[in-house]
Design a protein around this motif. Sequence first.
Motif, short mmCIF file in Angstrom:
data_model
loop_
_atom_site.label_atom_id
_atom_site.label_comp_id
_atom_site.label_asym_id
_atom_site.label_seq_id
_atom_site.Cartn_x
_atom_site.Cartn_y
_atom_site.Cartn_z
N GLY A 26 89.32 44.48 69.51
CA GLY A 26 90.48 45.33 69.71
C GLY A 26 90.22 46.82 69.70
O GLY A 26 91.16 47.60 69.73
N GLY A 27 89.00 47.27 69.67
CA GLY A 27 88.74 48.70 69.72
C GLY A 27 87.42 49.03 69.05
O GLY A 27 86.88 48.22 68.29
N PRO A 28 86.87 50.21 69.32
CA PRO A 28 85.58 50.57 68.74
C PRO A 28 85.61 50.57 67.21
O PRO A 28 86.43 51.25 66.60
N ARG A 29 84.72 49.80 66.64
CA ARG A 29 84.60 49.72 65.18
C ARG A 29 83.30 49.01 64.84
O ARG A 29 82.72 48.35 65.71
N PRO A 30 82.81 49.13 63.62
CA PRO A 30 81.60 48.39 63.25
C PRO A 30 81.85 46.88 63.34
O PRO A 30 82.90 46.38 62.93
N VAL A 31 80.88 46.16 63.90
CA VAL A 31 80.98 44.71 64.03
C VAL A 31 79.66 44.06 63.67
O VAL A 31 78.60 44.70 63.71
N VAL A 32 79.73 42.79 63.30
CA VAL A 32 78.55 41.97 63.04
C VAL A 32 78.54 40.87 64.11
O VAL A 32 79.49 40.10 64.22
N LEU A 33 77.48 40.82 64.89
CA LEU A 33 77.35 39.81 65.94
C LEU A 33 76.43 38.69 65.46
O LEU A 33 75.31 38.95 65.02
N VAL A 34 76.91 37.45 65.55
CA VAL A 34 76.13 36.28 65.15
C VAL A 34 76.11 35.31 66.32
O VAL A 34 77.11 34.65 66.59
N PRO A 35 75.00 35.21 67.05
CA PRO A 35 74.93 34.25 68.16
C PRO A 35 74.69 32.83 67.65
O PRO A 35 73.99 32.62 66.65
N HIS A 60 83.33 44.30 57.67
CA HIS A 60 83.45 44.39 59.12
C HIS A 60 83.64 43.01 59.73
O HIS A 60 83.16 42.01 59.17
N PRO A 61 84.30 42.92 60.87
CA PRO A 61 84.52 41.61 61.48
C PRO A 61 83.21 40.99 61.97
O PRO A 61 82.38 41.65 62.58
N VAL A 62 83.07 39.70 61.68
CA VAL A 62 81.95 38.92 62.20
C VAL A 62 82.41 38.26 63.49
O VAL A 62 83.43 37.55 63.51
N VAL A 63 81.68 38.50 64.58
CA VAL A 63 82.01 37.95 65.87
C VAL A 63 80.95 36.90 66.22
O VAL A 63 79.76 37.22 66.34
N LEU A 64 81.39 35.67 66.37
CA LEU A 64 80.49 34.58 66.74
C LEU A 64 80.35 34.55 68.25
O LEU A 64 81.36 34.56 68.97
#
Length: 249
Positions: free
Chosen positions: A109-118, A205-209
């Motif tokens: 939803g907008g620029p912010r710190p995120v954690v990417l987990v593939p 921060h949100p974790v994005v799978l």
Amino acid sequence: MTATGRPDPAGWWAVLADLVLPVGCAGCRAERVPLTQGVCADCVAMLRALRPAPAAPTPAPPGMPDCFALGAYQAPLRETLLAYKERGRHGLAWPLGSLLAEVVAAAVGGPRPVVLVPVPATARAARARHGDHLRRLTRQAAGRLRRAGWPVLVAHPLRALPRPDSADLDSAGRAQAAATAFRVRGGSFRVPGGLDRLRQAAVEHPVVLLDDIVTTGATLAAVTRLLAANGIPVAVAAVLAATIRRRLG
């Protein structure tokens, strides 16, 4: 494609390869046509027209997070993904990774710190594809987000265990296979501080799978449950494509 910021060398190599190698369009397989990052002008226009939207399998398996997809798993997105995964067109990681970054941006939803987990690939799949295809996409997606000003942490806390090919399984079989298909890695997994650092980051921060395709949602649900059991809540999932038998939007 729609990548922002300065292209990385891998992207320039992909463009150069399009000029000198006798390959067809990854999206429609047209031959002897000008290509941009492996795709002809018509397919580029169709891919650019796609907009990330919620992707909800029906029914969604227990534990599946909210999920966003760039589009339906059909041409040219389907063909481009297959060319990348199954036909050795590794240069497509750059444009596909940039598109995956757009899905992440829409999901968060907008620029912010995120954690990417593939979602990790099995050792067998990685050998067959000369590397983990989703790791390559994740690197490109993270790079694009960082060039756009997003602080991004990429983590690989899981390993994939041998499992049957999901293409041969029905929904119940996919769910059963996914439930035992992953384990938390021991020791370091390229995050300073290891699992404790990742747990702290997940609180802040949100974790994005990340995955390439969602079909029944069984894999996303299984990975989300495993991460949650280890103190890493998943906020949302981002994928490139949702199978056309599932509802988008």
